[in-house]
Design a protein around this motif. Structure first.
Motif, mmCIF file in Angstrom:
data_model
loop_
_atom_site.group_PDB
_atom_site.id
_atom_site.type_symbol
_atom_site.label_atom_id
_atom_site.label_comp_id
_atom_site.label_asym_id
_atom_site.label_seq_id
_atom_site.Cartn_x
_atom_site.Cartn_y
_atom_site.Cartn_z
ATOM 1 N N PRO A 148 5.197 4.941 7.092
ATOM 2 C CA PRO A 148 3.763 4.983 7.412
ATOM 3 C C PRO A 148 2.930 4.890 6.138
ATOM 4 N N ILE A 149 1.723 4.391 6.295
ATOM 5 C CA ILE A 149 0.843 4.181 5.149
ATOM 6 C C ILE A 149 -0.257 5.236 5.169
ATOM 7 N N ASP A 150 -0.625 5.698 3.992
ATOM 8 C CA ASP A 150 -1.695 6.678 3.866
ATOM 9 C C ASP A 150 -2.963 6.131 4.537
ATOM 10 N N PRO A 151 -3.587 6.910 5.444
ATOM 11 C CA PRO A 151 -4.766 6.421 6.174
ATOM 12 C C PRO A 151 -5.899 5.972 5.247
ATOM 13 N N GLY A 174 -0.111 -0.676 14.263
ATOM 14 C CA GLY A 174 1.254 -0.153 14.268
ATOM 15 C C GLY A 174 1.623 0.564 12.979
ATOM 16 N N ARG A 175 1.139 0.045 11.851
ATOM 17 C CA ARG A 175 1.513 0.625 10.554
ATOM 18 C C ARG A 175 0.589 1.760 10.119
ATOM 19 N N CYS A 176 -0.679 1.648 10.456
ATOM 20 C CA CYS A 176 -1.644 2.630 9.952
ATOM 21 C C CYS A 176 -1.865 3.782 10.921
ATOM 22 N N PHE A 207 -8.026 -0.861 2.399
ATOM 23 C CA PHE A 207 -7.571 -2.255 2.543
ATOM 24 C C PHE A 207 -8.445 -2.998 3.557
ATOM 25 N N LYS A 208 -8.729 -2.340 4.678
ATOM 26 C CA LYS A 208 -9.545 -2.979 5.709
ATOM 27 C C LYS A 208 -10.957 -3.264 5.195
ATOM 28 N N LEU A 251 0.812 -1.227 0.000
ATOM 29 C CA LEU A 251 0.000 0.000 0.000
ATOM 30 C C LEU A 251 0.837 1.265 0.000
ATOM 31 N N VAL A 252 2.137 1.135 0.320
ATOM 32 C CA VAL A 252 3.001 2.312 0.395
ATOM 33 C C VAL A 252 3.261 2.832 -1.016
#
Length: 201
Positions: A67-70, A169-171, A76-77, A43-44
């Motif tokens: 970090p990944i764009d919210p 942790g990532r999002c 993705f979720k 996703l990055v």
């Protein structure tokens, strides 16, 4: 990005085919949950400035993952993770009901009934034979399925908790639990489906 297997056609035969049932759950978990780090890395967005050769001279600690764009995380979720979890939950719920329902089609029903009949006719005298009181009937397939469902539900909870920890942790999302996030998503799905339906009077 990995894609989960499609939703299987739910039937008692599917549930009693333990190998097929386990394969569906295993493939779904491995494509989404077990590879959650790779899925999130996908996703990055690549850097627009291009490759900087000097970046190879610096070691970046692995813990400082980009970090990944919210919005990408949320997408993705909603489009991958929660539908995958829902598909597995439906399988576990359906097969759980099958496990507690009467099973007139059990191919071993006659054998089980014969074993019970023999047990009733046995003469038990533990003074002459200390093992004569022992009787280990074979399990009906519904009992085996019920045990499998208990095990798989426990595994599912562990897998989801671990996946959710990585996503948090990532999002950098809120401290919402996976249970609450999933419930909110399901409620939103029901509302969206209801939008086009006429209200009953």
């Amino acid at each position: 990005m990995s894609q989960p297997p499609g939703q299987p056609r739910l039937s008692p035969q599917f549930c009693f085919s333990f190998g097929t049932l386990r394969d569906f759950l295993r493939l779904s978990r491995s494509s989404i949950d077990d590879s959650i780090t790779q899925n999130l890395n996908a996703l990055v967005t690549p850097a627009r400035t291009g490759f900087d050769p000097s970046s190879t001279s610096k070691r970046t600690p692995r813990s400082f993952a980009e970090p990944i764009d919210p919005e990408a995380c949320q997408s993705f979720k909603e489009k991958v993770l929660f539908p995958s979890w829902k598909a597995r939950a439906e399988v576990l719920s359906y097969c759980g009901i099958v496990a507690t329902s009467p099973d007139p089609d059990d191919p071993e029903a006659t054998i089980l009934e014969l074993e019970k009949q023999r047990d009733r006719e046995r003469i038990v005298d533990e003074r002459l034979d200390p093992y004569s009181g022992r009787f280990f009937p074979r399990e009906a397939r519904t009992q085996s399925l019920a045990l499998l469902m208990r095990q798989e539900r426990a595994v599912e909870n562990i897998v989801r908790s671990r996946t959710w920890d990585v996503i948090q942790g990532r999002c950098g999302t809120s401290s919402q639990s996976w249970q609450d996030a999933m419930s909110n998503w399901e409620a939103a799905q029901k509302l969206n489906k209801g939008d086009g339906n006429p209200t009953s009077s």
